[in-house]
Design a protein around this motif. Structure first.
Motif, mmCIF file in Angstrom:
data_model
loop_
_atom_site.group_PDB
_atom_site.id
_atom_site.type_symbol
_atom_site.label_atom_id
_atom_site.label_comp_id
_atom_site.label_asym_id
_atom_site.label_seq_id
_atom_site.Cartn_x
_atom_site.Cartn_y
_atom_site.Cartn_z
ATOM 1 N N LEU A 33 -31.485 -31.378 4.937
ATOM 2 C CA LEU A 33 -32.608 -30.427 4.941
ATOM 3 C C LEU A 33 -32.625 -29.515 6.165
ATOM 4 O O LEU A 33 -33.298 -28.485 6.151
ATOM 5 C CB LEU A 33 -33.932 -31.181 4.838
ATOM 6 C CG LEU A 33 -34.175 -31.916 3.522
ATOM 7 C CD1 LEU A 33 -35.451 -32.734 3.600
ATOM 8 C CD2 LEU A 33 -34.201 -30.952 2.350
ATOM 9 N N ALA A 34 -31.904 -29.876 7.210
ATOM 10 C CA ALA A 34 -31.922 -29.101 8.458
ATOM 11 C C ALA A 34 -31.651 -27.612 8.255
ATOM 12 O O ALA A 34 -32.354 -26.783 8.851
ATOM 13 C CB ALA A 34 -30.946 -29.698 9.469
ATOM 14 N N ASP A 48 -38.349 -30.908 7.093
ATOM 15 C CA ASP A 48 -37.960 -32.310 7.028
ATOM 16 C C ASP A 48 -38.468 -32.882 5.702
ATOM 17 O O ASP A 48 -39.066 -32.171 4.890
ATOM 18 C CB ASP A 48 -38.469 -33.097 8.241
ATOM 19 C CG ASP A 48 -39.983 -33.148 8.351
ATOM 20 O OD1 ASP A 48 -40.698 -32.969 7.331
ATOM 21 O OD2 ASP A 48 -40.484 -33.392 9.463
ATOM 22 N N GLY A 49 -38.235 -34.159 5.492
ATOM 23 C CA GLY A 49 -38.625 -34.790 4.234
ATOM 24 C C GLY A 49 -40.110 -34.751 3.962
ATOM 25 O O GLY A 49 -40.532 -34.565 2.816
ATOM 26 N N HIS A 50 -40.935 -34.906 5.004
ATOM 27 C CA HIS A 50 -42.385 -34.856 4.833
ATOM 28 C C HIS A 50 -42.829 -33.455 4.404
ATOM 29 O O HIS A 50 -43.660 -33.297 3.516
ATOM 30 C CB HIS A 50 -43.103 -35.255 6.130
ATOM 31 C CG HIS A 50 -42.918 -36.674 6.490
ATOM 32 N ND1 HIS A 50 -42.073 -37.069 7.509
ATOM 33 C CD2 HIS A 50 -43.439 -37.804 5.988
ATOM 34 C CE1 HIS A 50 -42.098 -38.376 7.608
ATOM 35 N NE2 HIS A 50 -42.910 -38.854 6.690
ATOM 36 N N GLU A 51 -42.265 -32.458 5.061
ATOM 37 C CA GLU A 51 -42.629 -31.077 4.735
ATOM 38 C C GLU A 51 -42.167 -30.710 3.333
ATOM 39 O O GLU A 51 -42.889 -30.041 2.585
ATOM 40 C CB GLU A 51 -42.041 -30.122 5.768
ATOM 41 C CG GLU A 51 -42.676 -30.287 7.138
ATOM 42 C CD GLU A 51 -41.898 -29.613 8.248
ATOM 43 O OE1 GLU A 51 -42.556 -29.111 9.193
ATOM 44 O OE2 GLU A 51 -40.656 -29.575 8.185
ATOM 45 N N ARG A 58 -36.889 -25.004 -3.647
ATOM 46 C CA ARG A 58 -35.765 -25.020 -4.591
ATOM 47 C C ARG A 58 -34.477 -25.461 -3.894
ATOM 48 O O ARG A 58 -33.781 -26.364 -4.357
ATOM 49 C CB ARG A 58 -35.589 -23.633 -5.221
ATOM 50 C CG ARG A 58 -34.589 -23.596 -6.370
ATOM 51 C CD ARG A 58 -34.451 -22.197 -6.958
ATOM 52 N NE ARG A 58 -33.743 -21.278 -6.080
ATOM 53 C CZ ARG A 58 -32.429 -21.305 -5.853
ATOM 54 N NH1 ARG A 58 -31.680 -22.217 -6.418
ATOM 55 N NH2 ARG A 58 -31.858 -20.435 -5.050
ATOM 56 N N GLN A 59 -34.176 -24.835 -2.766
ATOM 57 C CA GLN A 59 -32.957 -25.164 -2.026
ATOM 58 C C GLN A 59 -33.035 -26.564 -1.399
ATOM 59 O O GLN A 59 -32.051 -27.315 -1.409
ATOM 60 C CB GLN A 59 -32.695 -24.119 -0.940
ATOM 61 C CG GLN A 59 -32.357 -22.747 -1.475
ATOM 62 C CD GLN A 59 -31.011 -22.723 -2.174
ATOM 63 O OE1 GLN A 59 -30.098 -23.448 -1.815
ATOM 64 N NE2 GLN A 59 -30.891 -21.881 -3.184
ATOM 65 N N ALA A 64 -28.073 -35.393 -1.263
ATOM 66 C CA ALA A 64 -28.040 -36.446 -0.231
ATOM 67 C C ALA A 64 -28.319 -37.805 -0.858
ATOM 68 O O ALA A 64 -27.675 -38.803 -0.506
ATOM 69 C CB ALA A 64 -29.054 -36.134 0.870
ATOM 70 N N GLU A 65 -29.260 -37.864 -1.791
ATOM 71 C CA GLU A 65 -29.553 -39.131 -2.461
ATOM 72 C C GLU A 65 -28.370 -39.598 -3.304
ATOM 73 O O GLU A 65 -28.054 -40.781 -3.328
ATOM 74 C CB GLU A 65 -30.813 -39.010 -3.321
ATOM 75 C CG GLU A 65 -32.075 -38.969 -2.497
ATOM 76 C CD GLU A 65 -33.341 -38.900 -3.340
ATOM 77 O OE1 GLU A 65 -33.260 -38.949 -4.592
ATOM 78 O OE2 GLU A 65 -34.416 -38.791 -2.740
#
Length: 150
Positions: free
Chosen positions: A34-35, A40-43, A110-111, A119-120
């Motif tokens: 996500l960088a 980040d994952g929360h956002e 979307r991205q 990643a998963e």
């Protein structure tokens, strides 16, 4: 005398240890993925909840995410600073802030979702497709509220 039943099990066989370390590894992989999108994952989770089609207040979005109001304000502040969401007063209740995705927020979602899913998949690559799907379903079952109706 200590029996086999009384001996501590190795950490690698303890569910809590395994879940904690698997989550930490997935979090690192997700953060790297996500960088490039500046979230980040929360956002990304906030963006996903807000994309649902209905207008949500900060409080409603916080409830869906399971975070407290203070955390939600901080998350929305950061996303707003990046131009990914915007707040507006609810026309029905001026005390509520409605939060909506901007076009940039929709594109980031979307991205970011594409990167998160990749990643998963990499994280679960050691498992065949059926086992990975079963694993995800099992975790979903463990996190679902069990309410017995009588």
């Amino acid at each position: 005398m200590v029996t086999d039943d009384e001996r501590p099990t190795p950490l690698e066989s303890r569910l809590g240890y395994l879940l904690k370390h698997a989550q930490a590894r997935l979090a690192r992989a997700s953060a790297e993925a996500l960088a490039p999108y500046g979230v980040d994952g929360h956002e990304l989770a906030v963006l996903a909840v807000l994309f649902g089609g209905e207008s949500l207040s900060q409080v409603e979005a916080a409830g869906r995410l399971g975070v407290d109001r203070t955390t939600m304000v901080s998350l929305v502040d950061g996303l707003e600073d990046q131009g990914l969401v915007e707040r507006r007063r609810s026309p029905q209740d001026r005390r509520k802030n409605i939060v909506e995705l901007t076009p940039a927020g929709k594109e980031c979602l979307r991205q970011g979702e594409k990167a998160r899913r990749a990643a998963e998949r990499r994280f679960l690559a050691r498992l065949d497709e059926e086992t990975a799907a079963t694993f995800v379903r099992a975790l979903q079952m463990l996190l679902t509220d069990e309410r017995v109706t009588e």
